[in-house]
Write an enzyme that holds these catalytic residues in place. Structure first.
Site, PDB file in Angstrom:
ATOM      1  N   GLY A  29     -17.107  98.677  31.655  1.00  0.00           N
ATOM      2  CA  GLY A  29     -16.169  98.476  30.547  1.00  0.00           C
ATOM      3  C   GLY A  29     -14.783  99.062  30.297  1.00  0.00           C
ATOM      4  N   GLY A  55     -12.210  98.260  28.102  1.00  0.00           N
ATOM      5  CA  GLY A  55     -11.589  98.135  26.953  1.00  0.00           C
ATOM      6  C   GLY A  55     -11.064  99.592  26.287  1.00  0.00           C
ATOM      7  N   GLY A  92     -13.466 102.553  27.495  1.00  0.00           N
ATOM      8  CA  GLY A  92     -13.613 102.603  29.153  1.00  0.00           C
ATOM      9  C   GLY A  92     -12.406 103.201  29.623  1.00  0.00           C
ATOM     10  N   ARG A 137     -15.804  93.965   2.427  1.00  0.00           N
ATOM     11  CA  ARG A 137     -16.124  92.508   2.896  1.00  0.00           C
ATOM     12  C   ARG A 137     -17.737  92.415   2.707  1.00  0.00           C
ATOM     13  NH1 ARG A 137     -13.668  94.718   8.459  1.00  0.00           N
ATOM     14  NH2 ARG A 137     -11.567  94.750   7.915  1.00  0.00           N
ATOM     15  N   HIS A 186     -18.658  89.729  12.843  1.00  0.00           N
ATOM     16  CA  HIS A 186     -17.221  90.304  13.019  1.00  0.00           C
ATOM     17  C   HIS A 186     -17.462  91.704  13.932  1.00  0.00           C
ATOM     18  CE1 HIS A 186     -13.350  91.428  13.180  1.00  0.00           C
ATOM     19  NE2 HIS A 186     -13.247  92.284  12.197  1.00  0.00           N
ATOM     20  N   GLU A 197     -17.941 100.027  20.872  1.00  0.00           N
ATOM     21  CA  GLU A 197     -18.466  99.097  20.086  1.00  0.00           C
ATOM     22  C   GLU A 197     -20.149  98.958  20.299  1.00  0.00           C
ATOM     23  OE1 GLU A 197     -16.549  95.530  18.449  1.00  0.00           O
ATOM     24  OE2 GLU A 197     -18.584  94.831  17.796  1.00  0.00           O
TER      25      GLU A 197
END
Ligand SMILES: Cc1cc2nc3c(=O)[nH]c(=O)nc-3n(C[C@H](O)[C@H](O)[C@H](O)COP(=O)(O)OP(=O)(O)OC[C@H]3O[C@@H](n4cnc5c(N)ncnc54)[C@H](O)[C@@H]3O)c2cc1C
Ligand code: SF4
Ligand code: SF4
Ligand code: FES
Lengths: 239, 517
Positions: free
Chosen positions: B8, B10, B13, B281, B344, B368
């Protein structure tokens, strides 16, 4: 219900011969995009082409589906753009879909854009030392950091070819962040790369600016990067 | 020489790679697509840190408290303490890489974000994630050029390799050439959230297929809080996904209503006269669900932004108006926008300790795909922080330990492949999970979903994503209370006997669920 015909330039692998294949796609969603059609076609349990012949799944890349990642760049009706940003309803009943031509095809609409990333490494697009945060450099840095590395600008650029010395705007835009933020010797080193691999090879026609799907103000960035007024006057003359 | 395998590329990573390389260690940065395409580029709002620059006397202690309270005390206290203590330096480091954070009077500007008592969220206009990513990608490139980071940007995770209970490598498939190799060395999973378990139903990317996490679950990696999904109240349906309408739309005066008996009912304003449309939320999302169920009410909730001034549209929400016009062919300045709550963020995931170690030695996880920082609900702006800090922490733990003697790269001779069902089956699984794990849950609903899952497995076979999906449903079933994002209609109250994470592990062909250690 709207019916579209997608005329796709296909190629099973780099070694295979390209061929064209058409697919019919129906939708009542006026916001459906080329990406919508490709997703739906591949989701069919059996994919058949316009003539009812069984077809292989269509190879293409996507990720965000909201024009923010650059994955789905391809040539649609002869114009490079993002599949997820190209609404079918504005493209006519028969739509041609082809891979970007400046990069080697992996399969169908998937191309290997490695050359674009290699150029950034060759040009040392990074900061060697810590950057001092500053309000002055904020706007240009923001704009320049927005490049998707999609490659659409390279597709329309008359001077770019993969592996050549000219890096095009996919190289020029990221460099312009560093030019804005760095100073002294470090800035001079980046400027040198910029001159050699962007400025000198560029014909300043700005075909790239009109095509950029991120809407980046390439002209502003280039004028800023040059410091000297050369670009400014060149751009003015062209218009 | 051991090369660390990072799956990963992102925020998590990239930060792991930079940290390892700075420490002089080699790594492979493996991802399905280049970093520019990672889900992290979508983040808009910002990143949290108690910089205390807004004259409100903010402190890391307050940040800690808000995070623990936001997660309703399921987050790992030690991990959250480390995270919030390190947050100011983390954001300063990002700024030093050239992230163009909004600034004023020589300092970074911070704004309010839901669930926090202070202005603590640093941002870069409306593209904070993209700005962070660009700076981190550039920084990583420095180490690529130095030969410390090797990029594998069209490569798919197939399986972790374990020997005697220890992770010694990863099998990876080149999507372009089709070849599969075994990379020796420890592994850090940075493979993002589980968007792919819910095709077309989340604000995430198609790239985060969820396969890597599902395969690890099958391999016996322990998960926690898998039932905790964050629904964002204002998302719009665009082709093949949900698109986020920023909280700022309500912050600037957007109002939610539903048609009731031919009239507009501004239900949030009536039910919550104090905070109105700006309730947290999960509360807003649930209310939207409830009013849609009421008789006399329509089945669509609208976000009414027609009262916003020209100036607000131009100066504060320019991108939003253009985006809505593009996707829905509706001008939100003139017409209300249909919105729906949408998945989300995944608070739950691979369970790690505060140093990002999983239950398998040599296997780490960050970003995440993990669960330690957010408990039952995450605060906006804490996830990017958790991803950056998590990648760094995992890498530091590896730097502190001795090198593993590992084979470098060998042809893979095993039989493991990526085992995924057809798109149609993925969608069927997605919708049954959505039914069981909706914004309002009940034992009955969960059992119904489990039954459908039995049937799907019976007809299509058992795939890794089904195992993980089942663990999510079973976790939601086991938590017989309401806490954070998890709301049980049949147990609407919080029960403090259950104030501990939900653990899920797959062992000997069975999924075991337990609340607390
Ligand atoms: C629309 C949106 C807005 C958001 N706004 C905010 C915000 O304002 N503030 C905030 O803090 N957070 C926000 N978030 C959440 C935050 O962006 C993410 O939690 C965070 O960026 C995750 O980073 P990551 O490194 O864990 O994963 P990602 O960025 O998702 O990267 C995952 C990586 O894993 C790779 N990968 C996945 N599967 C495989 C596989 N099988 N094999 C190989 N590689 C694989 C992918 O290629 C990718 O490189 C937002 C999220 C969304 C969707
Ligand atoms: S201005 Fe013209 S030559 Fe220069 S990068 Fe753009 S398209 Fe290419
Ligand atoms: S400059 Fe624009 S067109 Fe070129 S790669 Fe970047 S985003 Fe794409
Ligand atoms: S899929 Fe990301 S730009 Fe189209």
């Amino acid at each position: 219900m709207m019916t579209f015909e997608l005329d796709i330039l296909r190629q099973k692998s780099a070694q295979d011969v390209p061929y064209r294949q058409s697919f019919m796609f129906e939708t009542d969603d006026e916001n459906a995009a080329v990406s919508t059609a490709l997703t739906a076609l591949n989701a069919r349990s059996v994919l058949t082409d316009k003539n009812g012949e069984k077809a292989l799944p269509i190879s293409w890349e996507c990720s965000c589906l909201q024009k923010k990642c650059g994955a789905c760049a391809m040539v649609i009706n002869g114009v490079p753009g993002l599949a997820c940003d190209s609404k079918l309803s504005g493209l006519g009943r028969v739509i041609t879909v082809e891979p970007l031509r400046k990069f080697p095809v992996i399969a169908d609409l998937t191309v290997d854009r490695r050359a674009m990333f290699d150029a950034l490494r060759e040009m040392s697009v990074w900061a060697e030392n810590a950057v001092a945060p500053s309000e002055r450099t904020q706007d240009i840095s923001y704009e320049a950091s927005g490049c998707l590395q999609c490659g659409c600008c390279l597709e329309v650029c008359p001077n770019f070819y993969a592996g050549g010395s000219f890096a095009g705007m996919a190289g020029g835009v990221p460099l312009s962040r560093l030019i804005e933020q760095l100073s002294g010797e470090e800035r001079r080193a980046v400027m040198k790369e910029y001159r050699r691999r962007v400025y000198e090879g560029c014909g300043k026609s700005l075909a790239c600016r009109k095509i950029c799907p991120a809407g980046l103000d390439i002209e502003k960035l280039m004028v800023n990067s040059n410091g000297a007024a050369a670009w400014k006057s060149l751009f003015r003359r062209k218009r | 020489m051991e090369k660390i395998n990072i799956i990963g590329a992102g925020l998590a990573g990239l930060t792991a790679a930079i940290t390892l390389a700075k420490g002089g260690r080699h790594c492979r940065l493996i991802s399905l697509q280049p970093s520019e395409r990672a889900q992290s580029v979508l983040a808009e709002g910002g990143i949290n840190a108690a910089l205390d620059v807004m004259g409100e006397g903010d402190s890391t202690e307050y940040h800690f408290e808000d995070t623990m309270r936001g997660g309703v005390y399921l987050a790992d206290e030690t991990a959250v303490r480390r995270l919030t203590d390190a947050a100011p330096d983390t954001v300063k480091w990002l700024a030093s890489l050239g992230v163009p954070f909004n600034m004023a009077d020589g300092h970074i500007v911070q704004r309010n974000f839901g669930g926090q008592k202070k202005k603590r969220t640093a941002y870069a206009k409306s593209s904070t994630g993209k700005m962070l990513m660009t700076a981190l990608i550039d920084e990583t490139r420095k180490y690529e050029a130095a030969g410390l980071v090797e990029r594998y940007p069209h490569h798919e995770f197939v399986t972790a390799v374990t020997e005697g209970g220890e992770c010694t490598g990863a099998v990876v498939r080149d999507r372009y050439s089709g070849s599969t190799v075994l990379f020796g060395g420890r592994v850090i999973m940075c493979c993002g959230g589980l968007a792919g378990l819910f095709p077309s139903m989340t604000t995430g990317t198609t790239q985060n297929s969820g396969y890597a996490a599902a395969r690890l679950f099958e391999q016996g990696v322990r998960f926690s809080n898998a039932e905790m999904l964050q629904y964002h109240p204002t998302t719009i349906g665009i082709p093949d996904k949900r698109c986020l309408v920023t909280e700022a739309a309500r912050g600037e005066g957007g109002r939610l209503y539903i048609e009731r008996g031919g009239e507009k009912w501004y239900f949030m304003e009536e039910k919550y006269p104090e905070l109105k449309n700006l309730m947290p939320r999960d509360v807003v999302s649930r209310e939207m669900y409830f009013v849609r169920r009421e008789k006399d009410c329509g089945d669509t909730v609208f976000l009414d932004m027609t009262g916003l001034s020209q100036e607000i549209w131009q100066k504060r929400l320019p991108d939003l108006r253009a985006e809505i016009m593009h996707y829905l062919s509706i001008d939100p300045a003139k017409q209300p926008v249909p919105v729906h709550e949408g998945i989300h963020y995944f608070m739950g995931g691979i369970h790690t300790d505060a140093f990002h170690r999983t239950n398998i030695a040599g296997l780490y996880a960050a970003g995440e795909c993990t669960s330690q920082y957010h408990g039952a609900n995450r605060l906006g702006g804490n996830s990017m922080l958790g991803a950056v800090f998590g990648g760094k922490t995992a890498a530091e733990d590896i730097l502190a330990a001795a090198e593993m003697t590992a084979a470098d790269e060998t042809a893979y001779s095993g039989s493991e492949t990526v085992r995924e069902p057809t798109d149609a089956v993925k969608r069927q699984l997605g919708s049954l999970l959505y039914e069981g794990l909706g914004i309002v849950r009940s034992e009955q609903g969960i059992d119904k979903a489990l039954k459908k899952l039995d049937e799907l497995e019976a007809s299509e076979g058992v795939f890794p994503r089904m195992l993980l999906g089942r663990a999510m449903l079973l976790s939601a079933r086991e938590r017989r209370e309401s806490r954070g994002a998890h709301y049980r209609e049949d147990f609407p109250e919080k029960n403090d006997a259950l104030r501990a994470p939900t653990f899920a592990v797959y062992r000997n062909g069975r999924t075991e669920i337990k609340i607390g250690d």
